[in-house]
Scaffold this active site. Structure first.
Site, PDB file in Angstrom:
ATOM      1  N   CYS A 193      42.853  38.315  26.389  1.00 26.84           N
ATOM      2  CA  CYS A 193      43.580  38.657  27.620  1.00 26.84           C
ATOM      3  C   CYS A 193      44.363  37.444  28.135  1.00 26.84           C
ATOM      4  O   CYS A 193      43.828  36.362  28.266  1.00 26.84           O
ATOM      5  CB  CYS A 193      42.590  39.130  28.685  1.00 26.84           C
ATOM      6  SG  CYS A 193      43.309  39.272  30.324  1.00 26.84           S
TER       7      CYS A 193
ATOM      8  N   CYS B 225      42.758  36.238  31.732  1.00 26.61           N
ATOM      9  CA  CYS B 225      41.387  35.757  31.924  1.00 26.61           C
ATOM     10  C   CYS B 225      41.363  34.227  32.068  1.00 26.61           C
ATOM     11  O   CYS B 225      42.226  33.527  31.523  1.00 26.61           O
ATOM     12  CB  CYS B 225      40.515  36.175  30.737  1.00 26.61           C
ATOM     13  SG  CYS B 225      39.800  37.825  30.914  1.00 26.61           S
TER      14      CYS B 225
ATOM     15  N   HIS C 241      37.407  40.325  34.106  1.00 26.74           N
ATOM     16  CA  HIS C 241      38.345  41.206  33.410  1.00 26.74           C
ATOM     17  C   HIS C 241      38.049  42.687  33.683  1.00 26.74           C
ATOM     18  O   HIS C 241      38.940  43.533  33.632  1.00 26.74           O
ATOM     19  CB  HIS C 241      38.246  40.922  31.905  1.00 26.74           C
ATOM     20  CG  HIS C 241      39.240  41.648  31.062  1.00 26.74           C
ATOM     21  ND1 HIS C 241      40.542  41.222  30.915  1.00 26.74           N
ATOM     22  CD2 HIS C 241      39.124  42.790  30.317  1.00 26.74           C
ATOM     23  CE1 HIS C 241      41.180  42.064  30.105  1.00 26.74           C
ATOM     24  NE2 HIS C 241      40.350  43.020  29.739  1.00 26.74           N
TER      25      HIS C 241
ATOM     26  N   ASN D 134      50.628  47.765  39.656  1.00 26.55           N
ATOM     27  CA  ASN D 134      50.740  48.863  38.700  1.00 26.55           C
ATOM     28  C   ASN D 134      49.395  48.978  38.030  1.00 26.55           C
ATOM     29  O   ASN D 134      48.938  48.035  37.396  1.00 26.55           O
ATOM     30  CB  ASN D 134      51.786  48.562  37.623  1.00 26.55           C
ATOM     31  CG  ASN D 134      53.179  48.847  38.105  1.00 26.55           C
ATOM     32  OD1 ASN D 134      53.380  49.666  39.005  1.00 26.55           O
ATOM     33  ND2 ASN D 134      54.131  48.171  37.532  1.00 26.55           N
TER      34      ASN D 134
ATOM     35  N   SER E 164      50.750  46.410  31.622  1.00 30.43           N
ATOM     36  CA  SER E 164      50.628  45.867  30.276  1.00 30.43           C
ATOM     37  C   SER E 164      49.266  45.205  30.052  1.00 30.43           C
ATOM     38  O   SER E 164      48.894  44.919  28.928  1.00 30.43           O
ATOM     39  CB  SER E 164      51.742  44.856  30.023  1.00 30.43           C
ATOM     40  OG  SER E 164      51.759  43.884  31.054  1.00 30.43           O
TER      41      SER E 164
ATOM     42  N   HIS F 227      43.547  43.602  33.095  1.00 34.08           N
ATOM     43  CA  HIS F 227      42.912  42.621  33.998  1.00 34.08           C
ATOM     44  C   HIS F 227      43.421  42.889  35.424  1.00 34.08           C
ATOM     45  O   HIS F 227      44.628  43.027  35.634  1.00 34.08           O
ATOM     46  CB  HIS F 227      43.284  41.198  33.558  1.00 34.08           C
ATOM     47  CG  HIS F 227      42.424  40.155  34.183  1.00 34.08           C
ATOM     48  ND1 HIS F 227      41.500  39.431  33.481  1.00 34.08           N
ATOM     49  CD2 HIS F 227      42.323  39.744  35.466  1.00 34.08           C
ATOM     50  CE1 HIS F 227      40.876  38.594  34.307  1.00 34.08           C
ATOM     51  NE2 HIS F 227      41.373  38.778  35.528  1.00 34.08           N
TER      52      HIS F 227
ATOM     53  N   HIS G 106      45.164  42.800  38.569  1.00 35.21           N
ATOM     54  CA  HIS G 106      46.184  41.894  39.091  1.00 35.21           C
ATOM     55  C   HIS G 106      47.280  42.662  39.805  1.00 35.21           C
ATOM     56  O   HIS G 106      47.404  43.884  39.646  1.00 35.21           O
ATOM     57  CB  HIS G 106      46.793  41.060  37.955  1.00 35.21           C
ATOM     58  CG  HIS G 106      47.671  41.834  37.023  1.00 35.21           C
ATOM     59  ND1 HIS G 106      47.173  42.700  36.065  1.00 35.21           N
ATOM     60  CD2 HIS G 106      49.023  41.895  36.891  1.00 35.21           C
ATOM     61  CE1 HIS G 106      48.184  43.237  35.385  1.00 35.21           C
ATOM     62  NE2 HIS G 106      49.319  42.776  35.879  1.00 35.21           N
TER      63      HIS G 106
ATOM     64  N   GLN H 254      51.544  41.989  41.576  1.00 35.86           N
ATOM     65  CA  GLN H 254      52.697  41.095  41.535  1.00 35.86           C
ATOM     66  C   GLN H 254      53.220  40.876  42.946  1.00 35.86           C
ATOM     67  O   GLN H 254      53.078  41.741  43.815  1.00 35.86           O
ATOM     68  CB  GLN H 254      53.783  41.681  40.648  1.00 35.86           C
ATOM     69  CG  GLN H 254      53.275  41.894  39.219  1.00 35.86           C
ATOM     70  CD  GLN H 254      54.389  42.204  38.265  1.00 35.86           C
ATOM     71  OE1 GLN H 254      55.394  41.494  38.182  1.00 35.86           O
ATOM     72  NE2 GLN H 254      54.231  43.276  37.518  1.00 35.86           N
TER      73      GLN H 254
ATOM     74  N   HIS I 180      54.684  47.857  52.229  1.00 39.65           N
ATOM     75  CA  HIS I 180      55.991  47.791  52.850  1.00 39.65           C
ATOM     76  C   HIS I 180      55.839  47.066  54.177  1.00 39.65           C
ATOM     77  O   HIS I 180      55.265  47.601  55.117  1.00 39.65           O
ATOM     78  CB  HIS I 180      56.581  49.194  53.033  1.00 39.65           C
ATOM     79  CG  HIS I 180      57.361  49.635  51.831  1.00 39.65           C
ATOM     80  ND1 HIS I 180      57.764  50.929  51.618  1.00 39.65           N
ATOM     81  CD2 HIS I 180      57.841  48.905  50.781  1.00 39.65           C
ATOM     82  CE1 HIS I 180      58.443  50.983  50.473  1.00 39.65           C
ATOM     83  NE2 HIS I 180      58.493  49.773  49.952  1.00 39.65           N
TER      84      HIS I 180
HETATM   85 ZN   LIG Z   1      41.314  39.423  31.502  1.00 36.61          ZN
HETATM   86 ZN   LIG Z   2      57.473  52.498  52.881  1.00 34.76          ZN
END
Ligand SMILES: [Zn+2]
Ligand SMILES: [Zn+2]
Ligand SMILES: [Zn+2]
Length: 357
Positions: free
Chosen positions: A61, A64, A126, A166, A174, A177, A179, A181, A294
Protein backbone atom coordinates in the site's frame (compact mmCIF):
# COMPACT_ATOMS: atom_id res chain seq x y z
CA UNK A 1 -45.43 28.72 -10.71
CA UNK A 2 -48.75 29.03 -12.59
CA UNK A 3 -51.06 26.13 -11.97
CA UNK A 4 -51.58 24.14 -15.17
CA UNK A 5 -54.13 21.37 -15.31
CA UNK A 6 -55.50 19.81 -18.46
CA UNK A 7 -57.71 17.27 -16.76
CA UNK A 8 -61.37 17.74 -16.07
CA UNK A 9 -61.17 16.12 -12.67
CA UNK A 10 -58.20 17.73 -11.06
CA UNK A 11 -55.97 15.12 -9.44
CA UNK A 12 -54.15 15.82 -6.26
CA UNK A 13 -50.41 15.27 -6.69
CA UNK A 14 -49.31 12.60 -4.24
CA UNK A 15 -45.53 12.62 -3.93
CA UNK A 16 -45.42 8.98 -2.85
CA UNK A 17 -47.44 7.74 -5.84
CA UNK A 18 -47.28 10.01 -8.85
CA UNK A 19 -44.29 10.87 -10.99
CA UNK A 20 -43.16 14.43 -10.42
CA UNK A 21 -40.03 16.53 -10.38
CA UNK A 22 -38.43 18.19 -7.37
CA UNK A 23 -36.36 21.36 -7.26
CA UNK A 24 -32.98 21.61 -5.57
CA UNK A 25 -32.73 25.19 -4.26
CA UNK A 26 -28.96 24.86 -3.74
CA UNK A 27 -28.11 23.90 -7.31
CA UNK A 28 -31.31 25.18 -8.98
CA UNK A 29 -31.57 21.82 -10.74
CA UNK A 30 -34.48 19.41 -10.93
CA UNK A 31 -34.73 15.69 -10.27
CA UNK A 32 -37.47 13.42 -11.65
CA UNK A 33 -39.06 11.13 -9.07
CA UNK A 34 -40.91 8.03 -10.35
CA UNK A 35 -42.22 6.16 -7.28
CA UNK A 36 -44.36 3.80 -9.37
CA UNK A 37 -41.26 2.30 -11.01
CA UNK A 38 -39.85 0.84 -7.79
CA UNK A 39 -41.24 -2.62 -8.61
CA UNK A 40 -39.65 -2.75 -12.07
CA UNK A 41 -37.71 -6.01 -12.55
CA UNK A 42 -33.95 -5.66 -12.68
CA UNK A 43 -32.22 -7.17 -15.71
CA UNK A 44 -28.95 -5.29 -15.66
CA UNK A 45 -25.44 -6.29 -14.71
CA UNK A 46 -24.62 -7.67 -11.28
CA UNK A 47 -21.31 -6.44 -9.90
CA UNK A 48 -19.31 -8.58 -7.50
CA UNK A 49 -19.50 -7.50 -3.87
CA UNK A 50 -16.23 -5.92 -2.81
CA UNK A 51 -14.56 -7.67 0.07
CA UNK A 52 -13.33 -5.59 2.99
CA UNK A 53 -11.15 -8.31 4.52
CA UNK A 54 -8.08 -6.14 4.79
CA UNK A 55 -4.91 -6.48 6.87
CA UNK A 56 -3.91 -3.82 9.43
CA UNK A 57 -0.80 -3.19 7.38
CA UNK A 58 -0.32 -3.86 3.68
CA UNK A 59 3.32 -3.87 2.47
CA UNK A 60 2.16 -2.99 -1.07
CA UNK A 61 0.00 0.00 0.00
CA UNK A 62 1.33 3.43 -0.98
CA UNK A 63 -0.33 5.05 2.03
CA UNK A 64 0.68 2.72 4.89
CA UNK A 65 3.32 4.07 7.33
CA UNK A 66 6.94 3.51 6.27
CA UNK A 67 5.99 2.43 2.71
CA UNK A 68 7.23 3.97 -0.51
CA UNK A 69 4.66 5.94 -2.52
CA UNK A 70 4.16 5.65 -6.30
CA UNK A 71 6.20 8.84 -6.77
CA UNK A 72 9.18 7.36 -4.92
CA UNK A 73 8.85 9.26 -1.61
CA UNK A 74 8.78 7.14 1.56
CA UNK A 75 6.02 7.79 4.13
CA UNK A 76 7.12 8.47 7.70
CA UNK A 77 6.07 5.95 10.36
CA UNK A 78 3.09 8.16 11.24
CA UNK A 79 0.92 7.24 14.21
CA UNK A 80 -2.17 9.42 13.81
CA UNK A 81 -3.37 11.39 10.76
CA UNK A 82 -0.85 12.09 8.00
CA UNK A 83 -1.07 14.83 5.35
CA UNK A 84 1.16 15.13 2.28
CA UNK A 85 1.14 16.90 -1.09
CA UNK A 86 -0.23 14.64 -3.83
CA UNK A 87 2.72 13.25 -5.83
CA UNK A 88 0.64 13.49 -9.00
CA UNK A 89 -1.30 16.67 -8.22
CA UNK A 90 -4.00 17.78 -10.67
CA UNK A 91 -3.14 21.41 -9.89
CA UNK A 92 0.12 23.26 -9.22
CA UNK A 93 0.65 26.15 -6.85
CA UNK A 94 2.68 28.19 -9.34
CA UNK A 95 2.19 28.89 -13.03
CA UNK A 96 1.07 31.74 -15.27
CA UNK A 97 -2.06 33.69 -14.35
CA UNK A 98 -4.47 34.78 -17.01
CA UNK A 99 -7.59 34.43 -19.06
CA UNK A 100 -7.98 34.06 -22.80
CA UNK A 101 -10.95 34.47 -25.09
CA UNK A 102 -9.70 32.98 -28.35
CA UNK A 103 -12.10 34.63 -30.78
CA UNK A 104 -13.38 37.44 -28.58
CA UNK A 105 -16.94 36.10 -28.69
CA UNK A 106 -16.89 34.16 -25.43
CA UNK A 107 -17.00 30.85 -27.28
CA UNK A 108 -13.56 29.57 -26.41
CA UNK A 109 -12.65 30.91 -22.99
CA UNK A 110 -9.91 29.56 -20.74
CA UNK A 111 -8.62 30.68 -17.35
CA UNK A 112 -5.54 29.71 -15.39
CA UNK A 113 -6.11 27.69 -12.24
CA UNK A 114 -3.66 27.25 -9.37
CA UNK A 115 -4.08 24.80 -6.57
CA UNK A 116 -2.65 22.72 -3.76
CA UNK A 117 -3.72 19.06 -3.73
CA UNK A 118 -3.09 17.18 -0.52
CA UNK A 119 -3.84 13.65 0.57
CA UNK A 120 -4.73 12.93 4.18
CA UNK A 121 -4.57 9.46 5.71
CA UNK A 122 -7.18 9.12 8.48
CA UNK A 123 -5.17 6.52 10.38
CA UNK A 124 -1.99 4.43 10.10
CA UNK A 125 -4.26 1.37 10.10
CA UNK A 126 -4.91 0.06 6.58
CA UNK A 127 -8.08 -1.79 7.62
CA UNK A 128 -10.02 1.00 9.35
CA UNK A 129 -12.68 3.34 7.93
CA UNK A 130 -14.83 6.12 9.34
CA UNK A 131 -17.30 3.42 10.40
CA UNK A 132 -14.78 1.28 12.28
CA UNK A 133 -12.66 4.07 13.82
CA UNK A 134 -13.63 5.26 17.31
CA UNK A 135 -15.28 8.67 17.71
CA UNK A 136 -12.10 9.81 19.46
CA UNK A 137 -9.97 8.70 16.50
CA UNK A 138 -12.32 10.46 14.07
CA UNK A 139 -11.94 13.53 16.31
CA UNK A 140 -8.26 13.66 15.30
CA UNK A 141 -9.33 13.53 11.65
CA UNK A 142 -11.80 16.40 12.17
CA UNK A 143 -9.18 18.50 14.00
CA UNK A 144 -6.76 17.95 11.11
CA UNK A 145 -9.47 19.18 8.71
CA UNK A 146 -9.84 22.28 10.93
CA UNK A 147 -6.04 22.88 10.94
CA UNK A 148 -5.72 22.30 7.19
CA UNK A 149 -8.62 24.61 6.40
CA UNK A 150 -7.21 27.34 8.66
CA UNK A 151 -3.76 27.02 7.11
CA UNK A 152 -4.97 27.01 3.50
CA UNK A 153 -7.37 29.91 4.10
CA UNK A 154 -4.43 32.04 5.15
CA UNK A 155 -2.32 31.03 2.13
CA UNK A 156 -2.40 33.88 -0.42
CA UNK A 157 -3.82 33.17 -3.87
CA UNK A 158 -6.56 30.73 -2.94
CA UNK A 159 -10.27 31.20 -2.45
CA UNK A 160 -11.69 27.76 -1.64
CA UNK A 161 -10.84 24.54 0.21
CA UNK A 162 -12.54 21.33 -0.89
CA UNK A 163 -12.28 18.36 1.45
CA UNK A 164 -13.58 15.13 -0.08
CA UNK A 165 -13.43 11.37 0.30
CA UNK A 166 -13.94 8.82 -2.48
CA UNK A 167 -14.77 5.53 -0.83
CA UNK A 168 -14.77 2.19 -2.63
CA UNK A 169 -13.63 0.91 -6.01
CA UNK A 170 -17.04 1.73 -7.48
CA UNK A 171 -16.30 5.42 -6.91
CA UNK A 172 -12.84 5.11 -8.41
CA UNK A 173 -10.92 5.10 -5.11
CA UNK A 174 -7.54 3.76 -6.14
CA UNK A 175 -6.46 2.75 -2.64
CA UNK A 176 -8.57 1.23 0.17
CA UNK A 177 -6.37 2.80 2.89
CA UNK A 178 -8.70 5.26 4.71
CA UNK A 179 -7.91 8.68 3.28
CA UNK A 180 -9.41 11.85 1.84
CA UNK A 181 -8.18 14.69 -0.31
CA UNK A 182 -7.88 18.38 0.44
CA UNK A 183 -7.72 20.72 -2.53
CA UNK A 184 -7.24 24.47 -2.28
CA UNK A 185 -8.03 26.30 -5.52
CA UNK A 186 -7.59 29.83 -6.82
CA UNK A 187 -11.18 29.92 -8.08
CA UNK A 188 -14.35 28.76 -6.34
CA UNK A 189 -15.20 25.40 -7.97
CA UNK A 190 -18.41 24.97 -9.97
CA UNK A 191 -20.69 23.17 -7.45
CA UNK A 192 -19.99 25.46 -4.45
CA UNK A 193 -20.04 28.48 -6.75
CA UNK A 194 -23.61 27.63 -7.80
CA UNK A 195 -24.60 27.04 -4.17
CA UNK A 196 -23.00 30.34 -3.19
CA UNK A 197 -25.17 32.16 -5.69
CA UNK A 198 -28.34 30.37 -4.52
CA UNK A 199 -27.67 31.01 -0.83
CA UNK A 200 -26.77 34.61 -1.54
CA UNK A 201 -29.92 35.27 -3.60
CA UNK A 202 -32.08 33.61 -0.94
CA UNK A 203 -30.58 35.83 1.76
CA UNK A 204 -31.15 38.99 -0.27
CA UNK A 205 -34.76 37.97 -1.01
CA UNK A 206 -35.80 36.72 2.44
CA UNK A 207 -33.25 38.11 4.88
CA UNK A 208 -32.56 34.63 6.23
CA UNK A 209 -30.43 31.56 5.49
CA UNK A 210 -31.57 28.98 2.92
CA UNK A 211 -30.35 25.97 4.89
CA UNK A 212 -31.49 27.34 8.31
CA UNK A 213 -34.98 27.75 6.84
CA UNK A 214 -34.86 24.29 5.21
CA UNK A 215 -33.65 22.79 8.51
CA UNK A 216 -36.60 24.40 10.32
CA UNK A 217 -39.09 22.67 7.99
CA UNK A 218 -37.29 19.31 8.26
CA UNK A 219 -37.18 19.53 12.06
CA UNK A 220 -41.00 19.51 12.07
CA UNK A 221 -41.60 16.93 9.31
CA UNK A 222 -38.83 14.47 10.30
CA UNK A 223 -39.89 12.26 7.36
CA UNK A 224 -36.50 12.45 5.72
CA UNK A 225 -34.42 12.39 8.92
CA UNK A 226 -31.71 9.71 9.23
CA UNK A 227 -29.99 10.67 12.49
CA UNK A 228 -29.01 13.74 14.50
CA UNK A 229 -27.20 14.93 17.59
CA UNK A 230 -26.81 18.24 19.45
CA UNK A 231 -24.63 19.74 16.74
CA UNK A 232 -25.68 18.16 13.44
CA UNK A 233 -28.53 16.67 11.42
CA UNK A 234 -28.22 14.03 8.67
CA UNK A 235 -31.14 13.47 6.29
CA UNK A 236 -32.05 12.45 2.77
CA UNK A 237 -32.85 15.86 1.28
CA UNK A 238 -36.22 16.49 -0.42
CA UNK A 239 -34.39 16.94 -3.74
CA UNK A 240 -31.97 13.97 -3.35
CA UNK A 241 -30.69 12.70 -6.66
CA UNK A 242 -28.75 9.57 -5.64
CA UNK A 243 -30.90 6.79 -4.11
CA UNK A 244 -29.41 7.04 -0.60
CA UNK A 245 -27.93 10.53 -0.80
CA UNK A 246 -27.44 12.28 2.55
CA UNK A 247 -27.15 15.96 3.39
CA UNK A 248 -25.50 16.59 6.75
CA UNK A 249 -25.63 20.12 8.17
CA UNK A 250 -24.80 21.97 11.36
CA UNK A 251 -27.64 23.06 13.61
CA UNK A 252 -25.84 26.33 14.33
CA UNK A 253 -25.32 28.73 11.45
CA UNK A 254 -21.61 28.86 10.61
CA UNK A 255 -19.68 28.66 7.36
CA UNK A 256 -16.49 26.67 7.69
CA UNK A 257 -14.87 23.97 9.81
CA UNK A 258 -12.30 26.65 10.69
CA UNK A 259 -15.04 27.99 13.02
CA UNK A 260 -15.78 24.66 14.76
CA UNK A 261 -15.64 24.63 18.56
CA UNK A 262 -14.47 21.62 20.60
CA UNK A 263 -18.00 20.42 21.35
CA UNK A 264 -18.89 20.56 17.65
CA UNK A 265 -15.71 18.66 16.70
CA UNK A 266 -16.92 15.80 18.91
CA UNK A 267 -20.48 16.05 17.55
CA UNK A 268 -19.29 16.02 13.92
CA UNK A 269 -17.04 13.02 14.62
CA UNK A 270 -19.94 11.12 16.20
CA UNK A 271 -22.41 11.78 13.39
CA UNK A 272 -19.87 10.94 10.66
CA UNK A 273 -19.32 7.57 12.30
CA UNK A 274 -23.07 7.07 12.60
CA UNK A 275 -23.82 7.96 8.97
CA UNK A 276 -21.05 5.78 7.49
CA UNK A 277 -21.93 2.86 9.81
CA UNK A 278 -25.56 3.13 8.73
CA UNK A 279 -24.50 3.04 5.09
CA UNK A 280 -22.34 -0.06 5.71
CA UNK A 281 -25.31 -1.83 7.33
CA UNK A 282 -27.74 -1.04 4.50
CA UNK A 283 -26.47 -3.65 2.06
CA UNK A 284 -24.00 -5.31 4.43
CA UNK A 285 -21.07 -4.01 2.43
CA UNK A 286 -18.23 -1.51 2.49
CA UNK A 287 -20.57 1.20 1.16
CA UNK A 288 -19.10 3.27 -1.67
CA UNK A 289 -19.65 7.02 -1.87
CA UNK A 290 -18.20 10.41 -2.67
CA UNK A 291 -18.44 12.61 0.40
CA UNK A 292 -17.45 16.26 0.54
CA UNK A 293 -17.61 19.34 2.74
CA UNK A 294 -19.12 22.51 1.38
CA UNK A 295 -17.77 25.38 3.38
CA UNK A 296 -17.70 29.13 2.87
CA UNK A 297 -15.18 30.46 0.34
CA UNK A 298 -12.45 32.91 1.38
CA UNK A 299 -12.31 35.15 -1.66
CA UNK A 300 -11.95 38.32 0.39
CA UNK A 301 -15.72 38.77 0.81
CA UNK A 302 -17.71 38.06 3.96
CA UNK A 303 -20.05 35.12 3.40
CA UNK A 304 -22.82 35.34 6.00
CA UNK A 305 -25.14 33.45 3.61
CA UNK A 306 -23.06 30.25 3.65
CA UNK A 307 -24.22 27.40 5.88
CA UNK A 308 -21.73 24.55 6.42
CA UNK A 309 -22.88 21.18 5.10
CA UNK A 310 -21.61 17.82 3.89
CA UNK A 311 -22.88 15.87 0.87
CA UNK A 312 -22.77 12.08 0.66
CA UNK A 313 -23.36 10.81 -2.89
CA UNK A 314 -23.48 6.97 -2.90
CA UNK A 315 -24.13 5.09 -6.16
CA UNK A 316 -25.75 1.92 -4.75
CA UNK A 317 -29.42 1.37 -5.54
CA UNK A 318 -30.80 -1.86 -4.16
CA UNK A 319 -27.96 -4.18 -3.08
CA UNK A 320 -24.21 -4.29 -2.66
CA UNK A 321 -23.90 -5.04 -6.36
CA UNK A 322 -26.61 -3.03 -8.09
CA UNK A 323 -25.68 0.56 -8.72
CA UNK A 324 -27.42 3.52 -10.24
CA UNK A 325 -26.17 4.88 -13.56
CA UNK A 326 -26.57 8.45 -14.70
CA UNK A 327 -27.10 7.73 -18.38
CA UNK A 328 -29.59 8.31 -21.18
CA UNK A 329 -32.34 10.72 -20.17
CA UNK A 330 -30.48 11.48 -16.95
CA UNK A 331 -27.37 12.56 -18.82
CA UNK A 332 -29.20 14.34 -21.60
CA UNK A 333 -32.35 15.51 -19.88
CA UNK A 334 -33.02 15.43 -16.13
CA UNK A 335 -31.63 13.01 -13.50
CA UNK A 336 -34.26 10.56 -12.29
CA UNK A 337 -34.85 8.38 -9.23
CA UNK A 338 -37.38 5.63 -8.46
CA UNK A 339 -37.27 5.14 -4.68
CA UNK A 340 -38.53 8.34 -3.03
CA UNK A 341 -36.22 10.27 -0.69
CA UNK A 342 -38.77 9.59 2.10
CA UNK A 343 -38.59 5.81 1.61
CA UNK A 344 -34.78 5.92 1.40
CA UNK A 345 -34.68 7.85 4.69
CA UNK A 346 -37.04 5.35 6.32
CA UNK A 347 -34.78 2.44 5.30
CA UNK A 348 -31.68 4.21 6.61
CA UNK A 349 -33.32 5.47 9.82
CA UNK A 350 -34.35 1.92 10.74
CA UNK A 351 -30.75 0.70 10.87
CA UNK A 352 -28.88 3.63 12.47
CA UNK A 353 -26.59 2.02 15.04
CA UNK A 354 -26.73 3.26 18.63
CA UNK A 355 -23.91 5.74 19.19
CA UNK A 356 -20.82 4.14 20.70
CA UNK A 357 -17.66 5.89 21.80
ZN1 LIG B 1 -2.43 1.12 3.69
ZN1 LIG C 1 -23.34 21.83 -1.09
ZN1 LIG D 1 -27.90 28.88 8.15
Amino acid sequence: MAEVCFMEDKLELKLKEHSHRRFNPLTKEWVLVSPHRTQRPWQGAVEAASSDQRPKYDPSCHLCPGNQRAGGVRNPRYESTFVFENDFAALKQDGPCGRVDLNGKGLMVAESEQGICRVMCFSPRHDLTLSSMSVEEIGKVVRTWVDQTQELRSTPGFSHVQIFENRGEMMGASNPHPHCQIWATSSIPQAPSRELQSQSEYRVKTGSCLLCDYAAVESIEKERLVCSNDGFVALVPFWALWPFEILLYSRRHWGSVAELNAVEVAALSAILKQVVSTYDRLFNTFFPYSMGFHQSPFDGQPHPEWHFHVHFYPPLLRSATVRKFMVGFEMLGTPQRDITPELAAEKLRAIVPVEQP
